[in-house]
Design a protein around this motif. Structure first.
Motif, PDB file in Angstrom:
ATOM      1  N   HIS A  85       1.327   2.129   0.094  1.00 40.42           N
ATOM      2  CA  HIS A  85       2.549   1.342   0.299  1.00 40.42           C
ATOM      3  C   HIS A  85       3.393   1.862   1.451  1.00 40.42           C
ATOM      4  CE1 HIS A  85       4.760   4.586  -1.610  1.00 40.42           C
ATOM      5  NE2 HIS A  85       4.155   4.403  -2.781  1.00 40.42           N
ATOM      6  N   GLU A 117       1.278  -4.864  -2.899  1.00 43.62           N
ATOM      7  CA  GLU A 117       1.658  -3.518  -3.288  1.00 43.62           C
ATOM      8  C   GLU A 117       1.165  -2.477  -2.306  1.00 43.62           C
ATOM      9  OE1 GLU A 117       3.677  -2.378  -5.699  1.00 43.62           O
ATOM     10  OE2 GLU A 117       4.159  -4.475  -6.148  1.00 43.62           O
ATOM     11  N   GLN A 166       7.839  -0.042   0.042  1.00 41.40           N
ATOM     12  CA  GLN A 166       7.469  -1.028  -0.973  1.00 41.40           C
ATOM     13  C   GLN A 166       8.244  -2.349  -0.870  1.00 41.40           C
ATOM     14  OE1 GLN A 166       7.890   2.003  -4.113  1.00 41.40           O
ATOM     15  NE2 GLN A 166       5.875   1.345  -4.863  1.00 41.40           N
ATOM     16  N   GLY A 169       4.207 -10.203  -1.124  1.00 41.58           N
ATOM     17  CA  GLY A 169       3.422 -10.302  -2.342  1.00 41.58           C
ATOM     18  C   GLY A 169       2.365  -9.231  -2.482  1.00 41.58           C
ATOM     19  N   ARG A 202       6.304  -6.003  -0.776  1.00 44.31           N
ATOM     20  CA  ARG A 202       6.520  -6.958  -1.865  1.00 44.31           C
ATOM     21  C   ARG A 202       7.089  -8.274  -1.353  1.00 44.31           C
ATOM     22  NH1 ARG A 202       8.641  -2.176  -5.920  1.00 44.31           N
ATOM     23  NH2 ARG A 202       6.548  -1.541  -6.593  1.00 44.31           N
ATOM     24  N   ARG A 203       7.782  -8.224  -0.222  1.00 42.28           N
ATOM     25  CA  ARG A 203       8.211  -9.487   0.410  1.00 42.28           C
ATOM     26  C   ARG A 203       7.004 -10.375   0.715  1.00 42.28           C
ATOM     27  NH1 ARG A 203       7.892 -13.353   3.132  1.00 42.28           N
ATOM     28  NH2 ARG A 203       9.328 -14.210   4.698  1.00 42.28           N
TER      29      ARG A 203
END
Length: 584
Positions: free
Chosen positions: A536, A549, A540, A547, A544-545
């Motif tokens: 990551h 990990e 992170q 989608g 995550r923006r």
């Protein structure tokens, strides 16, 4: 005679731009050199061989030139790399000539020595480029004439060298950037991993160190090792001078107004914590707002979270678009009278996005906010001018810019630093101490409590000398071309998805590969000697923006080559179970 030749060279060369780099082709260089030698006493016309003479020159082994085919491991042609006009691999023939030397330099029939040549060629040679340089200490009388043009063969002149890059009249010319010579400065690039040449593509995590930095550290410990300041002996004076000279080198590197604006710390993480715990505690209060962006490294999130929780302040986060670039309109809407601090990265470590930093600073200042720019990923890829940027604080880590680990920098505007309370207390940062009161030094001393990382600060100075000599603009140009080459190849790998496709990027290629966990891709590449980061990346929120990990993150530096990229791409085609069309 000489003035005629110089005039010919200075008037002819600017009209030649056969490869788009403002440099002459080899035939013209050969003709000009022959004209020069023909005009010497005794005449030496024809001493410069035609380019085709070197077509059969034996090629030396080039560390790191091996790469994978799509079907099985195997060597690529052992030739150095250069970036051609189409972004494809090309032979950099000058480097091939290094191992091809006549038994003894042929006589030039009265050719002048180096000092006389420098005088004769003064009208067309720039001393800054050191055009007349011996090939080696062992052969001090043997020189080259070479083109600096990517992909062009050089021409060997028996006896002397003239560098076209040293002709200041060249329209649009630039000094040569020979990646193969540069690679020789980095001893670790000759390592083998799992029986294969190391392909180091983990530069966003840390960069490798040139021999000049390694030697400077050894010299410090052999000849200068001492604590700094306030000692009467010679070694303390040497260590103090070396440490403060390094501070001045950082000042020049960032174009800060004063060396007093340069504070040495352990790295960018400690730098941000210093600002949060010193300036932040003194200036951020309940109800204030701290604006960050989705692109930030955890080191530029967690200290502000801690401060906000302690002070009752609020974090606000500027979003990015689907390419990974800051949405400036959304960012501007977050700024207001409650905004106390804005902190953002100049280059994303996870995506490579180059943010519109100058405009973001302007907008933040217009709202009355103080601004910190995280330059950990920018300083190794582009020139940074903190006066032009106008950030209040700028931070970076030495190990990202070819310096040792454990050293970093806080730049702060001098008045702002002097108005900021110290973070740590101890020796070196005080003017006077009683049990009732302590008086602190001005910056930078007030933020450098105790014995600092003296040797590695000196090593940082050596690293700055190294990249400055190469030229940050040259580095940025070369890396841009290499990134474009890599992007074109890697995006065609079946099942591979690039993450972060902003138009303005530095040398990061984050991706996922269908059917594989990122850590599996990293482990399989490692078996082939290819080092990338998989995870990551301490970022992170931005992953995550999208989608995700984790991603696989190859990252480039100026010592990487097209052969490195080819090795990566060939391995990825193999993992994807497809045949690489470039190797078909």
């Amino acid at each position: 005679m000489t003035s005629k030749w110089a005039s010919t060279m200075s008037t002819t060369i600017p009209t030649l731009d056969s490869a788009g780099f403002g440099l002459p082709d080899v035939d013209t260089l050969a003709r000009l050199a022959n004209e020069f030698f023909a005009a010497l006493p005794g005449g030496a016309a024809g001493q410069v061989p035609a380019p085709e003479r070197f077509a059969q020159v034996p090629q030396p082994a080039v560390p790191g030139a091996d790469a994978l085919t799509p079907d099985a491991p195997g060597p690529l042609p052992a030739v150095p790399d250069a970036i051609g006009l189409e972004g494809r691999r090309a032979v950099d023939a000058p480097s091939q000539l290094d191992a091809h030397q006549p038994a003894s330099p042929p006589s030039l029939g009265g050719a002048p020595g180096e000092a006389e040549l420098r005088s004769l060629l003064a009208p067309v040679l720039s001393p800054g480029f050191g055009a007349l340089t011996p090939q080696s200490a062992a052969r001090p009388a043997y020189y080259f004439l070479e083109t600096a043009q990517y992909g062009n063969p050089g021409i060997r002149v028996p006896g002397q060298v003239f560098s076209p890059a040293a002709v200041p009249e060249l329209a649009g010319a630039r000094p040569p950037f020979d990646v193969n010579l540069i690679r020789r400065d980095f001893p670790i690039l000759g390592e083998r991993v799992n029986g294969r040449p190391l392909v180091w593509l983990d530069n966003a995590a840390t960069t490798q160190k040139p021999q000049a930095v390694i030697d400077r550290l050894a010299h410090f410990y052999r000849h200068e090792n001492s604590n700094i300041h306030r000692a009467a002996h010679e070694l303390a004076a040497r260590a103090t001078d070396a440490y403060e000279e390094a501070r001045e080198k950082v000042r020049g590197f960032l174009n800060a107004r004063s060396a007093n604006e340069i504070v040495f710390v352990r790295g960018a993480t400690e730098a941000i914590n210093l600002v949060a715990q010193s300036w932040g505690r003194a200036n951020v209060g309940e109800g204030d707002e701290i604006v960050l962006t989705q692109l930030e490294h955890h080191a530029n999130i967690v200290p502000w979270q801690q401060l906000a929780a302690e002070k009752g302040a609020k974090l606000r986060v500027a979003p990015v678009d689907d390419t990974g670039q800051i949405l400036l309109d959304e960012y501007a809407r977050l700024l207001g009278p409650k905004t106390k601090l804005v902190a953002f990265t100049q280059v994303s470590n996870a995506l490579g996005t180059i943010t519109p930093a100058r405009r973001m600073v302007e907008l933040a200042h217009a709202a009355g906010a103080t601004v910190l720019v995280d330059g950990a990923q920018s300083v190794s890829h582009m020139a940074v001018d903190v006066q032009a940027l106008d950030a209040d604080f700028f931070v970076f880590s030495g190990h990202k810019v070819f310096a040792p680990t454990g050293i970093g920098v806080v730049y702060g505007k001098e008045a702002l630093l002097n108005a900021t309370p110290p973070w740590q207390g101890g020796g070196n940062m005080i003017r006077d101490v009683t049990f009732e009161h302590t008086e602190y030094h001005d910056a930078p001393g007030r933020f450098e409590a105790g014995t600092g990382n003296i040797a590695d600060a000196v090593g940082l100075g050596a690293a700055i000398d190294y990249v400055t000599a190469l030229g940050m603009d040259n580095i940025a140009r070369y890396e841009h071309e290499l990134l474009a080459y890599a992007t074109r190849l890697i995006r065609d790998v079946p099942g591979l998805h690039l993450v972060g496709t902003a138009a303005d990027k530095a040398s990061v290629l984050s991706f996922t590969l269908d059917g594989y966990k990122t850590e599996d891709v990293g482990a399989l590449l490692n078996k082939e000697g290819i080092a990338v980061r998989a995870g990551h990346h301490c970022a992170q929120p931005i992953l995550r923006r999208f989608g995700l990990e984790a991603t696989v993150r190859p990252s480039l530096a100026f010592y990487n080559t097209c052969a490195d990229v080819d090795a990566l791409v060939a391995a990825l085609y193999r993992l994807a179970g497809s045949r690489n069309p470039l190797r078909s």
